[in-house]
Design a protein around this motif. Structure first.
Motif, PDB file in Angstrom:
ATOM      1  N   LEU A  85      31.785  34.616  38.982  1.00  0.00           N
ATOM      2  CA  LEU A  85      32.789  34.902  40.133  1.00  0.00           C
ATOM      3  C   LEU A  85      34.070  33.680  39.869  1.00  0.00           C
ATOM      4  O   LEU A  85      35.011  34.218  40.383  1.00  0.00           O
ATOM      5  CB  LEU A  85      32.110  34.624  41.419  1.00  0.00           C
ATOM      6  N   ILE A  86      33.774  32.513  39.640  1.00  0.00           N
ATOM      7  CA  ILE A  86      34.665  31.616  39.334  1.00  0.00           C
ATOM      8  C   ILE A  86      35.259  31.342  38.180  1.00  0.00           C
ATOM      9  O   ILE A  86      36.072  30.547  37.910  1.00  0.00           O
ATOM     10  CB  ILE A  86      34.143  30.119  39.941  1.00  0.00           C
ATOM     11  N   LYS A  87      35.064  32.295  37.087  1.00  0.00           N
ATOM     12  CA  LYS A  87      35.379  32.289  35.915  1.00  0.00           C
ATOM     13  C   LYS A  87      37.131  32.322  35.723  1.00  0.00           C
ATOM     14  O   LYS A  87      37.332  33.416  36.591  1.00  0.00           O
ATOM     15  CB  LYS A  87      34.719  33.126  35.039  1.00  0.00           C
ATOM     16  N   ASP A  88      37.314  31.729  34.942  1.00  0.00           N
ATOM     17  CA  ASP A  88      38.971  31.740  34.977  1.00  0.00           C
ATOM     18  C   ASP A  88      39.906  31.539  36.358  1.00  0.00           C
ATOM     19  O   ASP A  88      40.825  32.101  36.584  1.00  0.00           O
ATOM     20  CB  ASP A  88      39.450  33.007  34.590  1.00  0.00           C
ATOM     21  N   LYS A  89      39.298  30.867  37.093  1.00  0.00           N
ATOM     22  CA  LYS A  89      39.750  30.549  38.546  1.00  0.00           C
ATOM     23  C   LYS A  89      39.462  29.162  38.804  1.00  0.00           C
ATOM     24  O   LYS A  89      38.743  28.366  38.541  1.00  0.00           O
ATOM     25  CB  LYS A  89      38.871  31.094  39.943  1.00  0.00           C
TER      26      LYS A  89
END
Length: 352
Positions: free
Chosen positions: A163-167
């Motif tokens: 969910l938090i990948k690349d964020k």
């Protein structure tokens, strides 16, 4: 003389002392500024907390009543203390007990201490600043992170990482914006009614205590007497002698420490004025507009006013030009208040 008026000047720095979405404040329409304050109820609580610490006694227990509705929900009910003046906080703080349904007569005692809010000495001599802070635990790998989905289900670690990948989002750091902090000169007033300080009125139509409590107090040595309010019971001399120095200390030394785990301020007392004249006490410690700039004010302590005894601490010299500051000022103020209370003959208030 039956009332002592006391004005206290304090200095607070970068602190929070009364909370409602941050530091409580009111808007001053004349000067167009937000002014922080602490309610009289919070000041009263601080005084009673100081009194409890000085006496090394616990306050009276409080009874909380709740009502269960037909829907099996817990609703609010009455709250009351013991309504027994043999407890120091009940005698000094007052009480009210009004039972639901009106089947029992309401008993109430107004506190002999009338306590004002702690507010700015002048709207231009106190203010609120805001800051952004973080709750940061990013340096620890032992944190536990729980993320709930739209259906309130807990996501797995793999789902969270996806969910938090690349964020650019941290799950172990909280951003807390717009934290209000108060700084400035603050003043607070107390009126001590010596006629009622150690007396409980025996009024059959507007009772302060129950008949059962009345008999218990008499058995403890409370003295039957009379004052301008009618028949009364007066606390025994031994009880009064125990309370008087503790009351004086509480009036001088109280400070607000709630809500200050990260914003503690000494809230040192700069000066105390004591008088039997309410009008004079108002002018003894005040703010004054700068005649050259109406957007600036200066604090003023009248150190030699007729009918007013003023005690100035060394800390006041940090902010004001004074002539009578003393390391013993606050101790002298406590003794002065104690002597004033002691001098009042509460057992023989009415002529024979």
């Amino acid at each position: 003389m039956h009332t002592i008026y006391i004005r206290t000047l304090k200095r607070a720095e970068h602190t929070v002392f009364c909370v409602a979405n941050g530091q409580k404040f009111y808007y001053d329409p004349q000067f167009g500024v937000r002014v922080p304050y602490s309610s009289g109820q919070q000041v009263k609580r601080s005084i009673l907390d100081t009194l409890a610490g000085e006496l090394n006694e616990s306050p009276a227990p409080t009874t909380f009543l709740f009502d269960v509705t037909k829907k099996k929900e817990i609703g609010e009910g009455e709250v009351f203390g013991t309504c027994d003046p043999s407890h120091f906080d009940q005698l000094i703080g007052g009480w009210m007990k009004a039972q639901k349904g009106g089947k029992e007569k309401t008993i109430k005692r107004r506190s002999p201490l009338s306590i004002s809010a702690m507010r700015a000495l002048h709207p231009l001599l106190a203010g609120i600043e805001t800051e952004n802070i973080t709750f940061d635990r990013s340096d620890r790998q032992t944190n536990k992170v729980i993320v709930r989905g739209p259906d309130n289900n807990i996501l797995s670690k793999e789902e969270v990482l996806s969910l938090i990948k690349d964020k650019d989002r941290s799950l172990v750091r909280k951003w807390i914006p717009d934290n209000a902090r108060a700084t400035g000169f603050f003043v607070q007033d107390i009126a001590v009614d010596l006629r009622r300080l150690f007396c409980v009125t025996l009024n059959e139509y507007e009772p302060e205590i129950t008949q059962e409590t009345q008999e218990s107090l008499k058995a403890q040595g409370w003295i039957e007497s009379k004052n301008v309010f009618g028949k009364c019971l007066v606390a025994p001399a031994k009880y009064r002698q125990k309370l008087i120095p503790a009351i004086a200390k509480s009036i001088v030394d109280w400070r607000i420490t709630s809500n200050q785990s990260r914003t503690f301020s000494l809230m040192e007392t700069l000066a105390i004025s004591i008088s039997e004249d309410a009008n004079k006490i108002a002018g003894s410690i005040r703010g004054k507009l700068n005649p050259e700039n109406e957007r600036k004010a200066i604090p003023v302590i009248e150190e030699n006013m007729d009918g007013v005894d003023t005690f100035v601490s060394l800390a006041a010299g940090n902010y004001l030009i004074t002539n009578s500051e003393s390391a013993e000022a606050m101790e002298n103020a406590k003794k002065f208040i104690s002597d004033k209370i002691q001098a009042f003959d509460c057992e023989n208030q009415m002529p024979a």
